[in-house]
Write a protein that holds these residues in place. Structure first.
Motif, PDB file in Angstrom:
ATOM      1  N   ASP A 116       0.818  -1.221   0.000  1.00 15.34           N
ATOM      2  CA  ASP A 116       0.000   0.000   0.000  1.00 15.34           C
ATOM      3  C   ASP A 116       0.845   1.261   0.000  1.00 15.34           C
ATOM      4  OD1 ASP A 116      -2.283  -1.538   0.014  1.00 15.34           O
ATOM      5  OD2 ASP A 116      -2.661  -1.326   2.161  1.00 15.34           O
ATOM      6  N   ASP A 117       2.108   1.143   0.414  1.00 17.67           N
ATOM      7  CA  ASP A 117       2.994   2.305   0.478  1.00 17.67           C
ATOM      8  C   ASP A 117       4.030   2.310  -0.637  1.00 17.67           C
ATOM      9  OD1 ASP A 117       1.883   3.401   2.900  1.00 17.67           O
ATOM     10  OD2 ASP A 117       2.845   1.745   3.973  1.00 17.67           O
ATOM     11  N   LEU A 118       3.835   1.424  -1.637  1.00 17.03           N
ATOM     12  CA  LEU A 118       4.768   1.325  -2.752  1.00 17.03           C
ATOM     13  C   LEU A 118       4.087   1.663  -4.061  1.00 17.03           C
ATOM     14  CD1 LEU A 118       6.537  -2.040  -1.777  1.00 17.03           C
ATOM     15  CD2 LEU A 118       7.169   0.290  -1.114  1.00 17.03           C
ATOM     16  N   GLU A 119       4.890   1.994  -5.054  1.00 19.29           N
ATOM     17  CA  GLU A 119       4.385   2.347  -6.378  1.00 19.29           C
ATOM     18  C   GLU A 119       5.127   1.522  -7.423  1.00 19.29           C
ATOM     19  OE1 GLU A 119       4.244   6.462  -8.956  1.00 19.29           O
ATOM     20  OE2 GLU A 119       3.767   6.544  -6.807  1.00 19.29           O
ATOM     21  N   ASP A 120       4.386   0.695  -8.160  1.00 23.84           N
ATOM     22  CA  ASP A 120       4.990  -0.136  -9.206  1.00 23.84           C
ATOM     23  C   ASP A 120       5.230   0.737 -10.428  1.00 23.84           C
ATOM     24  OD1 ASP A 120       5.764  -2.010 -11.050  1.00 23.84           O
ATOM     25  OD2 ASP A 120       4.169  -3.429 -10.594  1.00 23.84           O
ATOM     26  N   LEU A 121       6.499   0.885 -10.809  1.00 26.56           N
ATOM     27  CA  LEU A 121       6.876   1.756 -11.914  1.00 26.56           C
ATOM     28  C   LEU A 121       7.100   0.999 -13.215  1.00 26.56           C
ATOM     29  CD1 LEU A 121       9.362   3.870  -9.807  1.00 26.56           C
ATOM     30  CD2 LEU A 121       7.063   4.557 -10.506  1.00 26.56           C
ATOM     31  N   GLY A 122       6.806  -0.309 -13.210  1.00 27.62           N
ATOM     32  CA  GLY A 122       6.893  -1.086 -14.434  1.00 27.62           C
ATOM     33  C   GLY A 122       7.950  -2.171 -14.365  1.00 27.62           C
ATOM     34  N   ALA A 123       7.809  -3.150 -15.249  1.00 22.64           N
ATOM     35  CA  ALA A 123       8.724  -4.292 -15.318  1.00 22.64           C
ATOM     36  C   ALA A 123       9.723  -4.088 -16.449  1.00 22.64           C
ATOM     37  CB  ALA A 123       7.933  -5.574 -15.544  1.00 22.64           C
ATOM     38  N   TYR A 124      10.978  -4.462 -16.202  1.00 19.27           N
ATOM     39  CA  TYR A 124      11.992  -4.373 -17.260  1.00 19.27           C
ATOM     40  C   TYR A 124      12.367  -5.735 -17.819  1.00 19.27           C
ATOM     41  CZ  TYR A 124      15.815  -5.840 -14.080  1.00 19.27           C
ATOM     42  OH  TYR A 124      16.630  -6.546 -13.234  1.00 19.27           O
ATOM     43  N   TYR A 125      11.962  -6.815 -17.125  1.00 16.83           N
ATOM     44  CA  TYR A 125      12.332  -8.170 -17.542  1.00 16.83           C
ATOM     45  C   TYR A 125      11.190  -9.090 -17.146  1.00 16.83           C
ATOM     46  CZ  TYR A 125      15.110 -12.501 -17.869  1.00 16.83           C
ATOM     47  OH  TYR A 125      15.579 -13.745 -18.201  1.00 16.83           O
ATOM     48  N   ASP A 126      10.838 -10.060 -18.016  1.00 20.24           N
ATOM     49  CA  ASP A 126       9.598 -10.810 -17.770  1.00 20.24           C
ATOM     50  C   ASP A 126       9.764 -12.322 -17.653  1.00 20.24           C
ATOM     51  OD1 ASP A 126      10.109 -11.544 -20.369  1.00 20.24           O
ATOM     52  OD2 ASP A 126       8.284 -10.663 -21.217  1.00 20.24           O
ATOM     53  N   ASN A 127      10.990 -12.797 -17.396  1.00 19.57           N
ATOM     54  CA  ASN A 127      11.151 -14.252 -17.315  1.00 19.57           C
ATOM     55  C   ASN A 127      12.083 -14.650 -16.170  1.00 19.57           C
ATOM     56  OD1 ASN A 127      10.590 -16.896 -18.224  1.00 19.57           O
ATOM     57  ND2 ASN A 127      12.509 -16.960 -19.365  1.00 19.57           N
ATOM     58  N   ALA A 128      11.898 -14.005 -15.024  1.00 16.55           N
ATOM     59  CA  ALA A 128      12.736 -14.316 -13.858  1.00 16.55           C
ATOM     60  C   ALA A 128      12.223 -15.587 -13.179  1.00 16.55           C
ATOM     61  CB  ALA A 128      12.710 -13.152 -12.878  1.00 16.55           C
ATOM     62  N   LYS A 129      13.151 -16.443 -12.735  1.00 12.69           N
ATOM     63  CA  LYS A 129      12.766 -17.727 -12.138  1.00 12.69           C
ATOM     64  C   LYS A 129      13.646 -18.057 -10.944  1.00 12.69           C
ATOM     65  CE  LYS A 129      11.372 -19.773 -16.585  1.00 12.69           C
ATOM     66  NZ  LYS A 129      11.636 -20.869 -17.552  1.00 12.69           N
ATOM     67  N   LEU A 130      13.027 -18.688  -9.945  1.00 13.12           N
ATOM     68  CA  LEU A 130      13.764 -19.271  -8.832  1.00 13.12           C
ATOM     69  C   LEU A 130      14.060 -20.724  -9.184  1.00 13.12           C
ATOM     70  CD1 LEU A 130      11.672 -17.931  -5.816  1.00 13.12           C
ATOM     71  CD2 LEU A 130      13.663 -16.892  -6.911  1.00 13.12           C
TER      72      LEU A 130
END
Length: 306
Positions: A116-130
């Motif tokens: 609630d106190d953060l702002e998502d400014l967008g994704a730069y990479y879309d295939n991150a995995k653990l």
């Protein structure tokens, strides 16, 4: 092993995580400028918070420093050793941006607490995995193969920082899902320590199992392979995002507009991380970013494009 020595060095500079984030600053608040002579600092100061041993954040922080200073901002770096204090500082506004968050799976616990106190400014990479990984020469092919093979691996899965989302995912989801509790313990310490154990085991051609992730330079620096995860217990692929404190875009509109344009594929991200972490190393991150922008052309220098 040059690559390992550098990750150890940058991990060592991180101070003990605490909420006194001002004490975590690197002191890098020098104003920058671009080829047009625009001086940094006119538009305010943006504080980037990151964990140096998590080199996705390290690499992106220095790329953003370059771009933000070209826009006329002053950039300060604050390094920490755990994600929890970083998210706390971000939510409280002590840190302006985390340049490589894993909000969907790895850091979802922090997002639930501080979102609630953060702002998502967008994704730069879309295939991150653990991932759970072993040396390529291992006959183990799946996480399922760990069951009943504790003696082969000394009953240990070698992990990273205790507060990492990767640690939580491994301990709370993967190990119970595959029935590994009681047979294995998850050894936590630091990313650098995990890589030490991994490197020593490979040098001796011994069996070892570690927690890893993609994108991360260690996947190409070390002779490793991901174990298959038929139950999906390590989570689905997720995005890497720029997170700001609430109100970031209003306070720093040009910076927010710029990061919304940044999109990297595997090759582009991999070359950036390799230059920052391996080829140039500690103290030469700005030179690494300059080289990356030179090699990747004007299409990836977002300020120049604008």
């Amino acid at each position: 092993m040059k690559k390992f020595r550098h990750i150890t060095a940058i991990a060592a500079i991180g101070i003990t995580a605490s909420l006194a984030l001002a004490g975590c600053a690197t002191g890098n608040d020098t104003a920058g400028g671009d080829a047009s002579g625009n001086e940094g600092g006119d538009k305010g100061t943006i504080t980037l918070g990151f964990l140096p041993s998590w080199t996705d954040g390290l690499s992106m922080a220095y790329l953003l420093q370059d771009q933000f200073e070209k826009l006329g901002y002053t950039v300060e770096m604050q390094t920490l050793t755990e994600a929890g204090p970083l998210y706390t500082g971000l939510a409280q506004g002590d840190v302006d941006m985390y340049p490589s968050a894993w909000p969907e799976v790895t850091h979802v616990e922090y997002m639930n607490e501080y979102g609630d106190d953060l702002e998502d400014l967008g994704a730069y990479y879309d295939n991150a995995k653990l991932t759970i990984a072993v040396p390529s020469y291992s006959e183990l092919e799946s996480i399922e193969d760990l069951k009943g093979n504790a003696a082969l691996l000394d009953g240990k899965i070698i992990g990273i920082e205790p507060g990492a989302g990767l640690t939580r995912q491994t301990q709370e989801d993967m190990m119970p899902a595959y029935g590994l509790d009681g047979e294995y313990t998850l050894e936590t310490s630091s990313t650098a320590a995990m890589l030490t154990v991994l490197g020593e085991a490979i040098d001796k051609q011994e069996e070892v199992v570690v927690t890893l992730w993609r994108p991360f330079w260690a996947n190409s620096a070390y002779d490793v392979k991901d174990l298959k995860d038929p139950l999906g217990a390590m989570g689905e692929a997720e995005t890497l995002n720029f997170l700001g404190h609430k109100g970031f875009a209003e306070q720093f509109p040009e910076a927010a507009e710029l990061v919304g344009k940044i999109k990297l594929d595997d090759d582009q991200y991999g070359s950036l991380e390799d230059l920052v972490v391996n080829e140039f190393g500690e103290g030469q991150e700005a030179d690494a970013v300059d080289k990356w922008l030179e090699e990747n052309g004007d299409q990836f220098d977002w300020v120049v494009k604008k």
